[in-house]
Scaffold this motif. Sequence first.
Motif, PDB file in Angstrom:
ATOM      1  N   ILE A 404       1.247  -0.977  -0.176  1.00 23.75           N
ATOM      2  CA  ILE A 404      -0.012  -0.420  -0.454  1.00 23.75           C
ATOM      3  C   ILE A 404       1.492   1.125   0.189  1.00 23.75           C
ATOM      4  O   ILE A 404       1.732   0.961   0.706  1.00 23.75           O
ATOM      5  CB  ILE A 404      -0.769   0.600   1.638  1.00 23.75           C
ATOM      6  N   THR A 405       1.133   2.502  -1.031  1.00 17.92           N
ATOM      7  CA  THR A 405       1.180   3.719  -1.133  1.00 17.92           C
ATOM      8  C   THR A 405       1.108   4.770  -0.738  1.00 17.92           C
ATOM      9  O   THR A 405      -0.546   4.563  -2.022  1.00 17.92           O
ATOM     10  CB  THR A 405       1.704   3.187  -2.049  1.00 17.92           C
ATOM     11  N   GLY A 466       8.338  15.918  -1.874  1.00 24.60           N
ATOM     12  CA  GLY A 466       7.305  15.458  -1.261  1.00 24.60           C
ATOM     13  C   GLY A 466       7.868  14.123  -0.451  1.00 24.60           C
ATOM     14  O   GLY A 466       8.658  13.670   0.001  1.00 24.60           O
ATOM     15  N   THR A 467       6.314  13.543  -0.597  1.00 25.51           N
ATOM     16  CA  THR A 467       7.080  11.997   0.651  1.00 25.51           C
ATOM     17  C   THR A 467       5.959  10.959   0.185  1.00 25.51           C
ATOM     18  O   THR A 467       5.327  10.923  -0.068  1.00 25.51           O
ATOM     19  CB  THR A 467       6.274  12.390   2.315  1.00 25.51           C
ATOM     20  N   THR A 468       6.838   9.648   0.539  1.00 18.28           N
ATOM     21  CA  THR A 468       5.836   8.040   0.010  1.00 18.28           C
ATOM     22  C   THR A 468       6.136   7.543   1.136  1.00 18.28           C
ATOM     23  O   THR A 468       7.558   7.189   1.688  1.00 18.28           O
ATOM     24  CB  THR A 468       6.575   8.155  -0.621  1.00 18.28           C
ATOM     25  N   ILE A 469       5.021   7.106   2.127  1.00 14.74           N
ATOM     26  CA  ILE A 469       4.707   6.263   2.470  1.00 14.74           C
ATOM     27  C   ILE A 469       4.614   4.310   2.485  1.00 14.74           C
ATOM     28  O   ILE A 469       2.961   5.024   1.731  1.00 14.74           O
ATOM     29  CB  ILE A 469       4.000   6.880   3.820  1.00 14.74           C
ATOM     30  N   THR A 470       5.042   4.022   2.217  1.00 17.01           N
ATOM     31  CA  THR A 470       4.552   2.393   1.672  1.00 17.01           C
ATOM     32  C   THR A 470       4.406   1.550   3.102  1.00 17.01           C
ATOM     33  O   THR A 470       5.011   1.126   4.389  1.00 17.01           O
ATOM     34  CB  THR A 470       5.678   1.589   1.011  1.00 17.01           C
ATOM     35  N   VAL A 471       3.076   0.645   2.870  1.00 17.53           N
ATOM     36  CA  VAL A 471       3.380  -0.558   4.053  1.00 17.53           C
ATOM     37  C   VAL A 471       2.845  -1.963   3.644  1.00 17.53           C
ATOM     38  O   VAL A 471       2.374  -1.687   2.070  1.00 17.53           O
ATOM     39  CB  VAL A 471       2.189  -0.394   4.397  1.00 17.53           C
ATOM     40  N   THR A 472       4.037  -2.882   3.970  1.00 22.09           N
ATOM     41  CA  THR A 472       3.969  -4.065   3.065  1.00 22.09           C
ATOM     42  C   THR A 472       3.099  -5.210   4.407  1.00 22.09           C
ATOM     43  O   THR A 472       3.783  -5.232   5.646  1.00 22.09           O
ATOM     44  CB  THR A 472       5.382  -4.293   3.088  1.00 22.09           C
TER      45      THR A 472
END
Length: 482
Positions: A404-405, A466-472
Amino acid sequence: MKLWFKLFISSVLIVITAVNVTMTWMLSINLTAMLANERENAAVHHEYLCTLIKDAVAYERLSTDAFMVTEEEVADIAEKIFMAQLHEGSSAVLFDESQSAITNYTDELSFADMLTTAKEEKTIFSAIKKVQGESGEEYLIVCCSLIRLEGKNYYLTDCRNITEIYNQNREQQKLSQWVSIICTVLFSIVLLIVTKLFLRPLDRVNHTLKEISGGNYSKRLKVKGSEEFRSLSENVNLMAQSVEENYNTIQSVADERKQFIDSLSHEIKTPLTSVLGFAELMRMKPDLSSDEVLEYSSIIAEEAARLRSLSGKMMELVSTGNGSLEKKSVRLDKLLTDISVAFEPILKAKSVKLKTVTEPVVIMADRDLFKSLLYNLVDNAVKASPENETVSLSCKEEGGFAVITVSDNGRGIAPDEQKKVFEPFYMTDKSRSRKAGGAGLGLALCAEIAKKHDAIIRLNSEVNKGTTITVTIKAVNGGGGV
Protein backbone atom coordinates in the motif's frame (compact mmCIF):
# COMPACT_ATOMS: atom_id res chain seq x y z
CA MET A 1 25.25 -21.60 59.66
CA LYS A 2 27.30 -21.14 56.50
CA LEU A 3 27.93 -23.98 54.07
CA TRP A 4 31.72 -23.88 54.41
CA PHE A 5 31.41 -24.16 58.20
CA LYS A 6 29.03 -27.13 57.93
CA LEU A 7 31.41 -28.90 55.55
CA PHE A 8 34.38 -28.09 57.77
CA ILE A 9 32.78 -29.29 61.03
CA SER A 10 31.29 -32.44 59.52
CA SER A 11 34.60 -33.39 57.86
CA VAL A 12 36.58 -32.79 61.07
CA LEU A 13 34.14 -34.91 63.11
CA ILE A 14 34.32 -37.72 60.56
CA VAL A 15 38.12 -37.65 60.56
CA ILE A 16 38.35 -37.55 64.38
CA THR A 17 35.94 -40.48 64.66
CA ALA A 18 37.73 -42.47 61.96
CA VAL A 19 41.21 -41.85 63.46
CA ASN A 20 40.11 -42.72 67.02
CA VAL A 21 38.22 -45.84 65.97
CA THR A 22 41.15 -46.98 63.81
CA MET A 23 43.76 -46.41 66.53
CA THR A 24 41.59 -48.02 69.22
CA TRP A 25 41.04 -51.03 67.00
CA MET A 26 44.75 -51.33 66.19
CA LEU A 27 45.77 -51.01 69.84
CA SER A 28 43.19 -53.60 70.82
CA ILE A 29 44.54 -56.00 68.19
CA ASN A 30 48.10 -55.31 69.35
CA LEU A 31 47.19 -55.93 73.01
CA THR A 32 45.40 -59.16 72.13
CA ALA A 33 48.40 -60.37 70.13
CA MET A 34 50.85 -59.51 72.91
CA LEU A 35 48.71 -61.27 75.54
CA ALA A 36 48.41 -64.33 73.34
CA ASN A 37 52.19 -64.38 72.94
CA GLU A 38 52.67 -64.02 76.70
CA ARG A 39 50.26 -66.85 77.36
CA GLU A 40 52.15 -69.07 74.95
CA ASN A 41 55.48 -68.19 76.57
CA ALA A 42 54.00 -68.72 80.03
CA ALA A 43 52.70 -72.15 79.03
CA VAL A 44 56.10 -73.13 77.64
CA HIS A 45 57.86 -71.92 80.80
CA HIS A 46 55.29 -73.72 82.98
CA GLU A 47 55.84 -76.94 81.12
CA TYR A 48 59.59 -76.46 81.50
CA LEU A 49 59.16 -76.08 85.31
CA CYS A 50 57.07 -79.24 85.41
CA THR A 51 59.76 -81.15 83.54
CA LEU A 52 62.52 -79.82 85.83
CA ILE A 53 60.59 -80.82 88.97
CA LYS A 54 59.85 -84.31 87.61
CA ASP A 55 63.49 -84.84 86.62
CA ALA A 56 64.78 -83.46 89.93
CA VAL A 57 62.45 -85.73 91.97
CA ALA A 58 63.48 -88.79 89.93
CA TYR A 59 67.16 -87.89 90.31
CA GLU A 60 66.72 -87.46 94.09
CA ARG A 61 65.10 -90.88 94.38
CA LEU A 62 67.81 -92.57 92.40
CA SER A 63 70.69 -90.78 94.10
CA THR A 64 69.45 -91.61 97.60
CA ASP A 65 68.37 -95.07 96.59
CA ALA A 66 65.06 -94.33 98.31
CA PHE A 67 61.89 -96.12 97.47
CA MET A 68 59.91 -92.88 97.34
CA VAL A 69 60.63 -89.17 97.79
CA THR A 70 58.60 -87.67 100.58
CA GLU A 71 56.31 -84.69 100.21
CA GLU A 72 58.70 -82.49 102.24
CA GLU A 73 61.55 -83.45 99.95
CA VAL A 74 59.40 -82.71 96.88
CA ALA A 75 58.63 -79.30 98.36
CA ASP A 76 62.37 -78.61 98.98
CA ILE A 77 63.23 -79.65 95.41
CA ALA A 78 60.49 -77.39 94.01
CA GLU A 79 61.67 -74.45 96.14
CA LYS A 80 65.22 -74.80 94.85
CA ILE A 81 64.04 -74.96 91.25
CA PHE A 82 61.79 -71.92 91.78
CA MET A 83 64.66 -69.91 93.22
CA ALA A 84 66.91 -70.84 90.30
CA GLN A 85 64.44 -70.42 87.45
CA LEU A 86 62.09 -67.64 88.46
CA HIS A 87 62.90 -64.00 87.82
CA GLU A 88 61.73 -60.87 89.55
CA GLY A 89 57.99 -60.38 89.08
CA SER A 90 57.42 -64.13 88.83
CA SER A 91 56.40 -66.63 91.46
CA ALA A 92 55.39 -70.30 91.69
CA VAL A 93 53.55 -72.45 94.20
CA LEU A 94 53.24 -76.21 94.50
CA PHE A 95 50.02 -77.56 95.99
CA ASP A 96 49.32 -81.05 97.27
CA GLU A 97 46.31 -83.09 96.32
CA SER A 98 44.20 -81.38 99.00
CA GLN A 99 45.08 -78.06 97.33
CA SER A 100 47.22 -76.92 100.26
CA ALA A 101 50.42 -75.06 99.47
CA ILE A 102 53.56 -77.04 100.33
CA THR A 103 56.00 -74.39 99.12
CA ASN A 104 56.52 -70.80 100.16
CA TYR A 105 53.34 -68.87 99.37
CA THR A 106 52.69 -65.36 100.63
CA ASP A 107 50.52 -63.95 97.81
CA GLU A 108 46.91 -63.19 98.51
CA LEU A 109 45.90 -64.47 95.10
CA SER A 110 43.43 -67.33 95.24
CA PHE A 111 44.12 -70.35 92.99
CA ALA A 112 41.20 -72.51 94.08
CA ASP A 113 39.20 -72.08 90.88
CA MET A 114 42.24 -72.68 88.72
CA LEU A 115 43.24 -75.80 90.59
CA THR A 116 39.77 -77.23 90.12
CA THR A 117 39.84 -76.45 86.42
CA ALA A 118 43.32 -77.96 86.01
CA LYS A 119 42.17 -81.13 87.77
CA GLU A 120 39.16 -81.47 85.47
CA GLU A 121 40.95 -80.67 82.22
CA LYS A 122 44.26 -82.35 83.13
CA THR A 123 46.18 -79.90 81.01
CA ILE A 124 47.92 -76.56 81.39
CA PHE A 125 45.36 -73.89 82.15
CA SER A 126 46.23 -70.20 81.93
CA ALA A 127 44.36 -67.07 82.91
CA ILE A 128 44.98 -63.36 83.40
CA LYS A 129 44.10 -61.96 86.78
CA LYS A 130 43.96 -58.42 88.01
CA VAL A 131 45.23 -57.84 91.54
CA GLN A 132 45.84 -54.85 93.76
CA GLY A 133 49.58 -54.34 94.16
CA GLU A 134 51.66 -51.85 96.12
CA SER A 135 51.73 -49.34 93.25
CA GLY A 136 48.16 -49.93 92.14
CA GLU A 137 46.47 -52.42 89.90
CA GLU A 138 48.64 -55.19 88.53
CA TYR A 139 48.03 -57.89 85.95
CA LEU A 140 49.28 -61.46 86.30
CA ILE A 141 49.27 -64.30 83.85
CA VAL A 142 48.79 -67.52 85.83
CA CYS A 143 49.42 -71.07 84.59
CA CYS A 144 48.23 -74.14 86.44
CA SER A 145 48.48 -77.85 85.73
CA LEU A 146 48.19 -81.24 87.41
CA ILE A 147 51.56 -82.91 87.91
CA ARG A 148 52.06 -86.56 89.04
CA LEU A 149 54.97 -87.08 91.44
CA GLU A 150 55.78 -90.24 93.35
CA GLY A 151 52.31 -91.60 92.85
CA LYS A 152 50.64 -88.47 94.13
CA ASN A 153 48.84 -85.62 92.47
CA TYR A 154 50.34 -82.16 92.85
CA TYR A 155 49.30 -78.84 91.38
CA LEU A 156 51.90 -76.47 90.04
CA THR A 157 50.99 -72.81 89.54
CA ASP A 158 53.30 -70.06 88.39
CA CYS A 159 52.59 -66.35 87.92
CA ARG A 160 54.21 -63.77 85.72
CA ASN A 161 53.60 -60.06 86.09
CA ILE A 162 52.51 -58.60 82.77
CA THR A 163 51.44 -55.20 84.08
CA GLU A 164 54.07 -53.61 81.82
CA ILE A 165 52.15 -54.77 78.77
CA TYR A 166 49.03 -52.99 79.98
CA ASN A 167 51.07 -49.94 80.90
CA GLN A 168 52.54 -49.87 77.43
CA ASN A 169 49.05 -50.16 76.01
CA ARG A 170 47.92 -47.19 78.11
CA GLU A 171 50.94 -45.18 76.98
CA GLN A 172 50.16 -46.06 73.41
CA GLN A 173 46.58 -44.95 73.93
CA LYS A 174 47.76 -41.61 75.32
CA LEU A 175 50.21 -41.25 72.45
CA SER A 176 47.46 -42.09 69.96
CA GLN A 177 45.27 -39.42 71.52
CA TRP A 178 48.00 -36.82 71.09
CA VAL A 179 48.63 -38.03 67.56
CA SER A 180 44.90 -37.80 66.93
CA ILE A 181 44.79 -34.24 68.28
CA ILE A 182 47.83 -33.16 66.24
CA CYS A 183 46.53 -34.84 63.09
CA THR A 184 43.11 -33.30 63.64
CA VAL A 185 44.59 -29.83 64.05
CA LEU A 186 46.75 -30.20 60.95
CA PHE A 187 43.88 -31.70 58.99
CA SER A 188 41.56 -28.93 60.17
CA ILE A 189 43.97 -26.25 58.96
CA VAL A 190 44.43 -27.93 55.59
CA LEU A 191 40.70 -28.64 55.29
CA LEU A 192 39.81 -25.05 56.16
CA ILE A 193 42.15 -23.73 53.47
CA VAL A 194 40.94 -26.26 50.89
CA THR A 195 37.27 -25.61 51.74
CA LYS A 196 37.76 -21.87 51.42
CA LEU A 197 39.56 -22.32 48.09
CA PHE A 198 36.94 -24.71 46.72
CA LEU A 199 34.02 -22.53 47.84
CA ARG A 200 35.58 -19.23 46.73
CA PRO A 201 33.68 -19.38 43.41
CA LEU A 202 30.47 -19.67 45.45
CA ASP A 203 31.37 -16.46 47.27
CA ARG A 204 31.95 -14.85 43.88
CA VAL A 205 28.54 -16.02 42.69
CA ASN A 206 26.94 -14.74 45.89
CA HIS A 207 28.65 -11.35 45.53
CA THR A 208 27.55 -11.09 41.91
CA LEU A 209 23.95 -11.96 42.81
CA LYS A 210 24.01 -9.23 45.48
CA GLU A 211 25.19 -6.70 42.90
CA ILE A 212 22.48 -7.81 40.48
CA SER A 213 19.80 -7.59 43.18
CA GLY A 214 21.16 -4.13 44.00
CA GLY A 215 20.46 -2.92 40.46
CA ASN A 216 23.71 -3.69 38.60
CA TYR A 217 22.00 -5.81 35.93
CA SER A 218 24.98 -5.66 33.58
CA LYS A 219 27.18 -7.59 36.04
CA ARG A 220 28.39 -10.96 34.71
CA LEU A 221 30.35 -13.86 36.17
CA LYS A 222 33.57 -15.19 34.69
CA VAL A 223 32.93 -18.74 33.55
CA LYS A 224 35.79 -20.65 35.18
CA GLY A 225 36.52 -23.25 37.85
CA SER A 226 35.11 -26.77 38.12
CA GLU A 227 32.40 -28.06 35.83
CA GLU A 228 29.70 -27.46 38.46
CA PHE A 229 30.74 -23.84 39.06
CA ARG A 230 31.10 -23.22 35.31
CA SER A 231 27.55 -24.45 34.80
CA LEU A 232 26.34 -22.36 37.75
CA SER A 233 28.13 -19.27 36.39
CA GLU A 234 26.57 -19.74 32.96
CA ASN A 235 23.10 -20.09 34.49
CA VAL A 236 23.62 -16.99 36.63
CA ASN A 237 24.75 -15.05 33.56
CA LEU A 238 21.68 -16.21 31.63
CA MET A 239 19.48 -15.15 34.52
CA ALA A 240 21.22 -11.77 34.75
CA GLN A 241 20.86 -11.26 31.00
CA SER A 242 17.15 -12.10 31.17
CA VAL A 243 16.69 -9.76 34.15
CA GLU A 244 18.58 -7.00 32.35
CA GLU A 245 16.53 -7.42 29.18
CA ASN A 246 13.27 -7.42 31.12
CA TYR A 247 14.38 -4.41 33.14
CA ASN A 248 15.40 -2.52 30.01
CA THR A 249 12.08 -3.37 28.40
CA ILE A 250 10.13 -2.22 31.46
CA GLN A 251 12.30 0.89 31.77
CA SER A 252 11.81 1.65 28.08
CA VAL A 253 8.05 1.28 28.42
CA ALA A 254 8.09 3.44 31.55
CA ASP A 255 10.19 6.11 29.81
CA GLU A 256 7.95 6.04 26.75
CA ARG A 257 4.84 6.38 28.88
CA LYS A 258 6.38 9.22 30.87
CA GLN A 259 7.37 10.97 27.67
CA PHE A 260 3.90 10.28 26.28
CA ILE A 261 2.16 11.71 29.35
CA ASP A 262 4.52 14.70 29.53
CA SER A 263 3.99 15.48 25.85
CA LEU A 264 0.25 14.93 26.13
CA SER A 265 0.07 17.30 29.11
CA HIS A 266 1.98 19.89 27.13
CA GLU A 267 -0.24 19.44 24.07
CA ILE A 268 -3.50 19.66 26.05
CA LYS A 269 -2.38 22.73 27.99
CA THR A 270 -2.44 25.07 24.95
CA PRO A 271 -5.99 24.32 23.64
CA LEU A 272 -7.37 24.24 27.18
CA THR A 273 -5.84 27.62 27.89
CA SER A 274 -7.41 29.01 24.73
CA VAL A 275 -10.81 27.50 25.48
CA LEU A 276 -10.81 28.77 29.07
CA GLY A 277 -9.47 32.18 28.06
CA PHE A 278 -12.02 32.91 25.36
CA ALA A 279 -14.86 31.41 27.41
CA GLU A 280 -13.90 33.64 30.33
CA LEU A 281 -13.67 36.63 27.97
CA MET A 282 -17.18 35.96 26.64
CA ARG A 283 -18.48 35.65 30.21
CA MET A 284 -16.81 38.85 31.41
CA LYS A 285 -17.98 40.93 28.40
CA PRO A 286 -21.71 40.57 27.85
CA ASP A 287 -21.75 43.44 25.31
CA LEU A 288 -19.67 41.61 22.70
CA SER A 289 -20.58 42.22 19.08
CA SER A 290 -21.90 39.42 16.94
CA ASP A 291 -18.63 39.29 15.00
CA GLU A 292 -16.62 38.94 18.23
CA VAL A 293 -18.96 36.24 19.53
CA LEU A 294 -18.62 34.39 16.23
CA GLU A 295 -14.83 34.76 16.29
CA TYR A 296 -14.46 33.65 19.90
CA SER A 297 -16.90 30.74 19.57
CA SER A 298 -15.12 29.59 16.39
CA ILE A 299 -11.81 29.57 18.23
CA ILE A 300 -13.35 27.62 21.13
CA ALA A 301 -14.92 25.15 18.68
CA GLU A 302 -11.61 24.65 16.83
CA GLU A 303 -9.68 24.10 20.05
CA ALA A 304 -12.35 21.73 21.37
CA ALA A 305 -12.25 19.81 18.10
CA ARG A 306 -8.49 19.61 18.45
CA LEU A 307 -8.81 18.25 22.00
CA ARG A 308 -11.33 15.66 20.84
CA SER A 309 -9.01 14.56 18.03
CA LEU A 310 -6.05 14.49 20.40
CA SER A 311 -7.83 12.39 23.04
CA GLY A 312 -9.22 10.01 20.42
CA LYS A 313 -5.82 9.39 18.86
CA MET A 314 -4.27 8.99 22.30
CA MET A 315 -6.79 6.27 23.23
CA GLU A 316 -6.16 4.51 19.91
CA LEU A 317 -2.40 4.59 20.46
CA VAL A 318 -2.67 3.30 24.03
CA SER A 319 -5.21 0.60 23.15
CA THR A 320 -3.02 -0.85 20.38
CA GLY A 321 -0.27 -1.56 22.88
CA ASN A 322 -2.32 -4.08 24.90
CA GLY A 323 -4.25 -7.22 24.10
CA SER A 324 -4.58 -9.22 20.90
CA LEU A 325 -6.30 -8.11 17.69
CA GLU A 326 -9.41 -9.69 16.19
CA LYS A 327 -8.11 -10.21 12.67
CA LYS A 328 -10.47 -10.96 9.81
CA SER A 329 -10.25 -11.06 6.03
CA VAL A 330 -10.18 -7.50 4.69
CA ARG A 331 -10.47 -6.43 1.03
CA LEU A 332 -7.99 -3.58 0.58
CA ASP A 333 -9.67 -2.28 -2.58
CA LYS A 334 -12.95 -1.82 -0.68
CA LEU A 335 -11.12 -0.30 2.31
CA LEU A 336 -9.30 2.24 0.13
CA THR A 337 -12.55 3.13 -1.63
CA ASP A 338 -14.23 3.80 1.75
CA ILE A 339 -11.33 6.05 2.75
CA SER A 340 -11.59 7.98 -0.55
CA VAL A 341 -15.28 8.62 0.04
CA ALA A 342 -14.65 9.73 3.64
CA PHE A 343 -12.06 12.28 2.51
CA GLU A 344 -14.22 14.01 -0.10
CA PRO A 345 -15.29 16.95 2.17
CA ILE A 346 -11.70 17.47 3.37
CA LEU A 347 -10.33 17.32 -0.18
CA LYS A 348 -12.84 19.90 -1.40
CA ALA A 349 -12.04 22.23 1.50
CA LYS A 350 -8.31 22.07 0.75
CA SER A 351 -8.63 21.91 -3.03
CA VAL A 352 -6.58 18.72 -3.11
CA LYS A 353 -7.27 15.70 -5.31
CA LEU A 354 -6.98 12.02 -4.24
CA LYS A 355 -6.06 9.49 -6.91
CA THR A 356 -6.85 5.92 -5.91
CA VAL A 357 -5.53 2.86 -7.78
CA THR A 358 -6.49 -0.52 -6.24
CA GLU A 359 -6.28 -4.24 -6.87
CA PRO A 360 -8.50 -6.86 -5.19
CA VAL A 361 -6.01 -7.87 -2.50
CA VAL A 362 -7.10 -9.62 0.73
CA ILE A 363 -5.25 -9.38 4.06
CA MET A 364 -5.86 -10.56 7.64
CA ALA A 365 -6.29 -7.48 9.83
CA ASP A 366 -8.37 -5.62 12.38
CA ARG A 367 -10.39 -3.57 9.89
CA ASP A 368 -11.03 -0.53 12.09
CA LEU A 369 -7.40 -0.23 13.25
CA PHE A 370 -5.97 -0.79 9.79
CA LYS A 371 -8.42 1.76 8.38
CA SER A 372 -7.19 4.19 11.06
CA LEU A 373 -3.60 3.55 9.90
CA LEU A 374 -4.40 4.35 6.25
CA TYR A 375 -6.63 7.25 7.23
CA ASN A 376 -3.80 8.90 9.16
CA LEU A 377 -1.36 8.41 6.27
CA VAL A 378 -3.78 10.00 3.79
CA ASP A 379 -4.62 12.76 6.29
CA ASN A 380 -0.92 13.64 6.71
CA ALA A 381 -0.43 13.61 2.93
CA VAL A 382 -3.41 15.96 2.40
CA LYS A 383 -2.18 18.33 5.14
CA ALA A 384 1.31 18.41 3.61
CA SER A 385 0.06 19.08 0.06
CA PRO A 386 -0.47 22.61 -1.31
CA GLU A 387 -3.67 23.52 -3.14
CA ASN A 388 -4.44 21.91 -6.50
CA GLU A 389 -1.98 19.09 -5.87
CA THR A 390 -2.78 15.36 -6.08
CA VAL A 391 -2.32 12.69 -3.38
CA SER A 392 -1.88 9.12 -4.65
CA LEU A 393 -3.30 6.10 -2.80
CA SER A 394 -2.70 2.63 -4.26
CA CYS A 395 -2.48 -1.04 -3.36
CA LYS A 396 -1.18 -4.06 -5.26
CA GLU A 397 0.12 -7.58 -4.63
CA GLU A 398 3.80 -8.38 -5.00
CA GLY A 399 5.27 -11.79 -4.15
CA GLY A 400 2.53 -12.76 -1.70
CA PHE A 401 2.49 -9.37 0.03
CA ALA A 402 0.08 -6.48 -0.22
CA VAL A 403 1.89 -3.19 -0.89
CA ILE A 404 0.00 0.00 0.00
CA THR A 405 1.48 3.35 -1.07
CA VAL A 406 0.51 6.89 -0.07
CA SER A 407 2.37 9.65 -1.97
CA ASP A 408 2.19 13.46 -1.98
CA ASN A 409 4.09 16.30 -3.63
CA GLY A 410 4.26 18.43 -0.49
CA ARG A 411 7.04 20.05 1.47
CA GLY A 412 8.80 16.76 2.35
CA ILE A 413 10.77 15.85 5.46
CA ALA A 414 14.43 16.55 6.17
CA PRO A 415 16.71 13.46 6.49
CA ASP A 416 17.56 14.16 10.16
CA GLU A 417 13.86 14.28 11.03
CA GLN A 418 12.71 11.21 9.15
CA LYS A 419 13.59 8.81 12.00
CA LYS A 420 11.68 10.95 14.51
CA VAL A 421 8.36 11.29 12.70
CA PHE A 422 7.09 7.98 14.11
CA GLU A 423 7.65 9.16 17.71
CA PRO A 424 4.59 10.36 19.66
CA PHE A 425 3.92 14.13 19.46
CA TYR A 426 6.80 14.81 17.08
CA MET A 427 5.88 17.27 14.30
CA THR A 428 8.18 18.60 11.59
CA ASP A 429 6.30 21.92 11.37
CA LYS A 430 4.65 22.55 14.73
CA SER A 431 3.00 25.83 13.80
CA ARG A 432 1.33 24.45 10.68
CA SER A 433 0.40 21.17 12.34
CA ARG A 434 -1.31 22.90 15.27
CA LYS A 435 -3.19 25.21 12.94
CA ALA A 436 -4.35 22.15 11.03
CA GLY A 437 -5.47 20.49 14.26
CA GLY A 438 -2.54 18.06 14.47
CA ALA A 439 -1.02 16.66 17.61
CA GLY A 440 1.93 14.61 16.34
CA LEU A 441 0.23 11.32 17.20
CA GLY A 442 -0.78 10.20 13.68
CA LEU A 443 2.42 8.50 12.49
CA ALA A 444 3.15 7.11 15.95
CA LEU A 445 -0.26 5.48 15.85
CA CYS A 446 0.45 4.17 12.36
CA ALA A 447 3.74 2.62 13.45
CA GLU A 448 2.09 0.90 16.44
CA ILE A 449 -0.79 -0.47 14.34
CA ALA A 450 1.66 -1.74 11.70
CA LYS A 451 3.70 -3.47 14.38
CA LYS A 452 0.57 -5.18 15.70
CA HIS A 453 -0.19 -6.51 12.21
CA ASP A 454 3.39 -7.67 11.52
CA ALA A 455 3.47 -5.10 8.74
CA ILE A 456 6.45 -3.01 7.64
CA ILE A 457 6.08 0.74 7.21
CA ARG A 458 8.72 2.69 5.25
CA LEU A 459 9.14 6.39 4.60
CA ASN A 460 10.89 8.00 1.63
CA SER A 461 10.93 11.79 1.49
CA GLU A 462 12.80 14.68 -0.07
CA VAL A 463 12.47 18.30 1.01
CA ASN A 464 10.19 20.32 -1.31
CA LYS A 465 9.64 17.26 -3.52
CA GLY A 466 7.19 15.19 -1.47
CA THR A 467 6.83 12.10 0.68
CA THR A 468 5.98 8.47 -0.05
CA ILE A 469 4.99 6.03 2.72
CA THR A 470 4.75 2.31 1.93
CA VAL A 471 3.03 -0.30 4.06
CA THR A 472 3.83 -3.98 3.32
CA ILE A 473 1.69 -6.74 4.82
CA LYS A 474 1.25 -10.44 4.03
CA ALA A 475 -1.57 -11.11 1.58
CA VAL A 476 -4.12 -13.93 1.81
CA ASN A 477 -5.00 -16.18 -1.10
CA GLY A 478 -8.62 -16.32 -2.18
CA GLY A 479 -11.43 -13.80 -2.31
CA GLY A 480 -13.91 -12.72 0.31
CA GLY A 481 -13.29 -10.18 3.03
CA VAL A 482 -15.00 -6.96 3.98
